[in-house]
Design a protein around this motif. Structure first.
Motif, PDB file in Angstrom:
ATOM      1  N   PRO A   1     -13.534  51.915  29.323  1.00 43.09           N
ATOM      2  CA  PRO A   1     -12.959  53.258  29.333  1.00 43.09           C
ATOM      3  C   PRO A   1     -13.603  54.186  28.316  1.00 43.09           C
ATOM      4  CG  PRO A   1     -11.451  51.696  28.310  1.00 43.09           C
ATOM      5  CD  PRO A   1     -12.552  50.895  28.902  1.00 43.09           C
TER       6      PRO A   1
ATOM      7  N   TYR B   1     -18.684  55.599  37.090  1.00 44.96           N
ATOM      8  CA  TYR B   1     -17.233  55.452  37.194  1.00 44.96           C
ATOM      9  C   TYR B   1     -16.686  55.902  38.546  1.00 44.96           C
ATOM     10  CZ  TYR B   1     -17.441  54.432  32.240  1.00 44.96           C
ATOM     11  OH  TYR B   1     -17.752  53.863  31.031  1.00 44.96           O
TER      12      TYR B   1
ATOM     13  N   TYR C   1     -13.902  51.550  35.083  1.00 45.39           N
ATOM     14  CA  TYR C   1     -13.042  52.235  34.109  1.00 45.39           C
ATOM     15  C   TYR C   1     -12.297  51.236  33.232  1.00 45.39           C
ATOM     16  CZ  TYR C   1      -8.654  54.454  32.619  1.00 45.39           C
ATOM     17  OH  TYR C   1      -7.560  54.874  31.896  1.00 45.39           O
TER      18      TYR C   1
END
Length: 428
Positions: free
Chosen positions: A99, A76, A95
């Motif tokens: 997520p 990330y 992301y």
């Protein structure tokens, strides 16, 4: 010799790799050093709203160095060279695509144990923000509102360095019934500078009662026991008060000089009582903001604290205990209490629940730390006095002289800070 010729290059290679990895990890700047944990009690378990700085999740996951000298980015994140320095940014694409995976890093690094059994965590919602745009997160209602935004990332925020990024996650822990007592811990250990000073605020919220606030410093690698007792939560502030005076060298040196300068037990008790009364008053007044708010105020108070050490040290070596009795030490205590209030402001808010529990506990912790210093030093003073007055005088000089020297150095530094407020060095 042949072994050395083979081992040394290997050792150098390993050392270079270690330094390169450390250098890369060092650029995960820890600009947000607060972790907030809000626990909501449900009929069938717990829901946890958690906010922490992103470096805690990824700093220890940097990949190997590549052939071109670059370092494989952590999950990330993306890497970029700026002015010859390796910088780390949030990978917005990764992301946005997954997520939940970022939330899984949070879930895997935090643990809730009930009656010896660790509860599995489900990731419900994840949000990331640049620190400057993070919504309020001080209580359950604010934490719930923080997850209402439909978009994962506002494009107006642009790029965000990892050190300036906070991650909010909702974790769900399911049980067969309500949870009353539990242990909370973290296995995250990113190896970042300053991580030992991580501030952790845990708010345990339960329907029909005020939240219980627990404050702990560090990585949370030791489980924190949470119960529905306000006194159990206040105990953490008691420990923090004791820790602050014992780790605050200026306070330690003052109490040290105050103790060695006492003419006897009665004189010592009057000195300590005055100091206690003084700092108890201004700790509370300072915490509630009944003090000046100008930039000059804090360095002025800290200068006064340094000067109080010099004063206590001088009257100790001059053997003038009457100069450090109740009235004088009460006035000096007023200064030190303001210093304590500056620290308390960092860990407790005026609108916090169970405020007076926490205030009293912190002040009692300060008293406990003060008593420990006195108990450690005064028996030595008694033994020296019994040996001879000359031995006692020499002992006072040995202890007080370096205290005075250090305090004089601090005074110079802190007075310079005051001058910088009124006459900045860059000002024409």
């Amino acid at each position: 010799m042949m072994v050395s010729r083979r081992v040394l290059p290997l050792f150098a290679l390993c050392l270079f790799g270690l330094l390169a990895w450390s250098e890369a990890r060092a650029h995960f700047l820890l600009n947000v050093n607060v972790r907030i944990i809000i626990v909501e009690h449900l009929d069938d378990g717990l829901r946890v709203y958690l906010r922490l700085s992103m470096p805690y999740l990824v700093a220890d996951k940097i990949g190997a160095e590549q052939a071109d000298g670059t370092v494989e980015a952590a999950p990330y994140t993306t890497n970029r060279i700026e002015e010859g320095q390796l910088m780390h940014l949030l990978d917005k694409a990764a992301y946005s695509e997954d997520p939940t995976g970022l939330g899984r890093l949070v879930a895997d690094g935090h643990h809730i144990t009930v009656e010896g059994r660790e509860l599995p965590a489900e990731v419900e919602v994840v949000r990331a923000y640049p620190a400057i745009a993070q919504p309020p997160f001080a209580n359950l209602a604010e934490a719930q509102r923080a997850f209402e935004a439909s978009a994962l990332w506002d494009e107006a925020w642009g790029e965000s360095f990892v050190g300036d990024t906070v991650v909010d996650v909702v974790l769900r822990y399911r049980t067969d019934g309500p949870v009353h007592d539990y242990d909370f811990s973290s296995s995250l250990n990113p190896g970042l500078e300053g991580q030992e000073e991580q501030a952790n605020l845990l708010l345990d919220t339960h329907p029909g009662s005020d939240p219980i606030i627990t404050r702990v410093r560090g990585l949370l690698d030791e489980p924190v026991a949470i119960s529905r007792s306000a006194w159990a939560a206040a105990y953490t502030f008691f420990l923090e008060g004791g820790r602050h005076i014992l780790e605050g060298l200026d306070h330690v040196l003052f109490v040290l000089c105050l103790t060695i300068g006492a003419s006897g037990l009665s004189n010592l008790l009057w000195r300590v009582t005055g100091f206690t009364l003084g700092h108890s008053v201004t700790l509370i007044l300072g915490f509630f903001g009944y003090v000046p708010s100008g930039a000059w105020f804090i360095p002025t108070v800290e200068s006064g604290i340094a000067l109080s050490i010099i004063y206590a040290g001088v009257i100790a070596v001059m053997n003038k205990p009457s100069a450090g009795t109740f009235l004088v030490t009460t006035l000096i205590g007023l200064l030190h209490g303001l210093g304590f209030s500056f620290v308390l402001h960092e860990i407790l808010k005026v609108d916090s629940p169970n405020l007076w529990h926490s205030l009293v506990a912190f002040n009692l912790g300060v008293e406990a730390g003060q008593v420990l210093i006195v108990l450690a030093i005064y028996p030595v003073i008694v033994l020296l006095r019994r040996k001879s007055l000359q031995a006692l005088s020499i002992g006072r000089w040995i202890v007080a002289t370096p205290c005075i020297a250090v305090a004089a150095f601090w005074t110079g530094q802190r007075v310079n800070q005051i001058l910088e407020v009124f006459w900045p060095s860059g000002q024409a």
